[in-house]
Design an enzyme around this catalytic site. Structure first.
Site, PDB file in Angstrom:
ATOM      1  N   CYS B 133       0.834  -1.203   0.000  1.00 34.37           N
ATOM      2  CA  CYS B 133       0.000   0.000   0.000  1.00 34.37           C
ATOM      3  C   CYS B 133       0.870   1.256   0.000  1.00 34.37           C
ATOM      4  O   CYS B 133       1.396   1.656   1.039  1.00 34.37           O
ATOM      5  CB  CYS B 133      -0.929  -0.008   1.214  1.00 34.37           C
ATOM      6  N   CYS B 136      -0.402   4.204   2.139  1.00 29.73           N
ATOM      7  CA  CYS B 136      -0.223   3.992   3.584  1.00 29.73           C
ATOM      8  C   CYS B 136       1.224   4.266   3.979  1.00 29.73           C
ATOM      9  O   CYS B 136       1.491   4.914   4.982  1.00 29.73           O
ATOM     10  CB  CYS B 136      -0.538   2.541   3.975  1.00 29.73           C
ATOM     11  N   ASP B 137       2.163   3.745   3.217  1.00 31.86           N
ATOM     12  CA  ASP B 137       3.543   3.636   3.688  1.00 31.86           C
ATOM     13  C   ASP B 137       4.556   4.513   2.952  1.00 31.86           C
ATOM     14  O   ASP B 137       5.702   4.606   3.377  1.00 31.86           O
ATOM     15  CB  ASP B 137       4.009   2.168   3.583  1.00 31.86           C
TER      16      ASP B 137
END
Ligand SMILES: Cc1cc2nc3c(=O)[nH]c(=O)nc-3n(C[C@H](O)[C@H](O)[C@H](O)COP(=O)(O)OP(=O)(O)OC[C@H]3O[C@@H](n4cnc5c(N)ncnc54)[C@H](O)[C@@H]3O)c2cc1C
Lengths: 109, 306
Positions: B133, B136-137
């Site tokens: 992701c 997200c990261d």
């Protein structure tokens, strides 16, 4: 009913998390992390349920990047579980669901 | 009684959310069960520009509208994971981590999950460099070199997204040409931070505490090299989330649900919609179309049942 989680950051992490007498759960999140935001209200409900037994904290990873890397947290969402200053459990990325957080909490207290 | 519905939808991505909208507008008592993120896969991407009527914006913004639209007409939502189903007969039983739910009609809209690399080091560095992701990261990798594996739309779009943070993005693809949509390819080729590693696959992910390097093999000449990166983002395709069906409805060889033009599966009262279905194009617009058709077909099915 829900409650806000206790906000921790690089300044107070040592004192509020590592130095806590109560067991601590830290919810690592970020403003662009959609799964983190989806889960947050559920974690807030759990915080109420475990009030007095577990201290629920959240940490905005984007504002505390160095600290996260030092803690080897490089994915969101991540949950760290602390007892007496030590990490005793971790949930990260795909492992994180409402269920897995609930389950780990049960075995944690 | 309170766990009985007319229609239960499993999965809250674009397919499920659209089915919810159509189901509740048809005045069916509709419940949507989503294990984590209402919005599904598209909610984890930052840039959607091919859903008509929505010029451009994040997938999260798009699906938030879809979710509110379904809620407005009365779709019920619960956050729970479906672990077991009993789909034969007139009463379908859906077992979840939060209890059992029943309805005469069910729409399966569980989408897909990312395929893993299955190489040494992947498990070990999950959450410490290996990611599925980028939104997200990605921010963890500011000024660091990262790698994206894959050559389709998701891989190339996320590689472009990652250039906001990363010092450099290596795009490793097992062929010598990308599969991604042409405009997306052009953007990637024009980007100075993206470096292409053609005809190559990941052999191993290595490091000490954090991820430090990836061993990559050229599939044409067998040559192996190490690339120093701190993050690996994996977009090498998807697997359908159909495991818990344990063969109750007919699946394709690869595990996708087989459904006809009315989204009917091999079992009466059970419909499929979106990416978990055997189909040509897996996109938000086709998932939404499937969801609408499935809910409409479910409504007709329920009318006949009465
Ligand atoms: C990085 C990336 C970029 C993309 N970019 C685009 C784009 O620009 N434009 C475009 O049109 N498409 C894009 N796509 C494709 C798009 O995301 C999908 O086609 C779309 O999300 C499919 O919707 P769906 O509802 O079928 O499935 P999904 O979105 O996968 O939703 C399925 C939902 O079901 C839930 N679920 C699964 N199993 C269970 C269970 N047992 N119990 C409860 N819930 C469950 C999942 O949590 C998930 O939320 C992209 C995909 C990716 C990965």
């Amino acid at each position: 009913m829900s409650t806000k989680l206790f906000e921790v950051n690089k300044e107070n992490y040592q004192e509020e998390v590592v130095g806590s007498k109560l067991p601590v759960l830290v919810d690592f999140w970020g403003p662009r992390c959609a799964p983190c935001l989806a889960l947050m209200p559920e974690v807030e409900k759990l915080a109420l349920e475990y009030a007095g037994k577990v201290k629920f904290c959240k940490l905005n990873a984007t504002e505390n990047r160095r600290l996260c890397i030092d803690l080897k947290v490089m994915a969101l969402p991540t949950f760290l579980f602390y007892k007496s200053g030590e990490v005793v459990d971790k949930l990260t990325a795909d492992e994180v669901t409402k269920e897995s957080v609930c389950d780990r909490l049960k075995s944690f207290v | 009684m309170e766990n009985n519905y007319d229609l239960i939808i499993i999965g809250g991505g674009p397919a499920g959310l659209t089915a919810g909208l159509y189901g509740s507008r048809a005045k069916l008592r509709t419940l949507l069960i989503e294990k984590m993120l209402a919005g599904g896969q598209i909610a984890t991407t930052d840039h959607v520009e091919n859903y008509p009527g929505f010029m451009t914006g994040s997938g999260q913004k798009l699906t938030e509208i879809m979710e509110n639209q379904a809620k407005k007409f009365g779709t019920g939502f619960i956050m729970a994971e479906v672990t077991d189903v009993h789909l034969a007969g007139n009463e379908k039983i859906i077992s979840t981590s939060q209890g059992q739910y029943k309805a005469p009609a069910v729409i399966l809209a569980m989408g897909t999950s990312s395929r893993k690399l299955n190489v040494p080091g992947e498990e070990q560095f999950l959450g410490r460099g290996v990611s599925f992701c980028a939104t997200c990261d990605g921010a963890f990798f500011e000024d660091l070199p990262v790698m994206v594996v894959g050559g389709g739309d998701a891989a190339v779009e996320e590689a472009i997204y990652l250039t906001r943070f990363a010092e450099k993005v290596f795009l490793v693809h097992r062929r010598d040409a990308l599969r991604a949509t042409k405009v997306v390819q052009e953007r990637a080729f024009a980007h100075e931070k993206i470096k292409f590693v053609w005809d190559s696959v990941v052999d191993e992910i290595q490091g000490e505490n954090l991820l430090e390097r990836v061993v990559v093999k050229n599939v044409k000449n067998g040559r192996v090299k190490e690339i120093a990166v701190n993050g690996v983002f994996v977009y090498i395709g998807f697997l359908p989330n159909t495991g818990f069906l344990s063969g109750q409805v007919q699946l394709s060889e690869n595990g996708y649900i087989i459904a006809n033009e009315r989204m009917e599966t091999s079992l009466p009262g059970v419909f499929a919609a979106g990416d978990c279905r055997q189909k040509l194009l897996r996109q938000v617009v086709t998932a939404a179309g499937d969801g609408a058709t499935a809910a409409f077909a479910a409504e007709k099915y329920l009318e006949e049942l009465r």
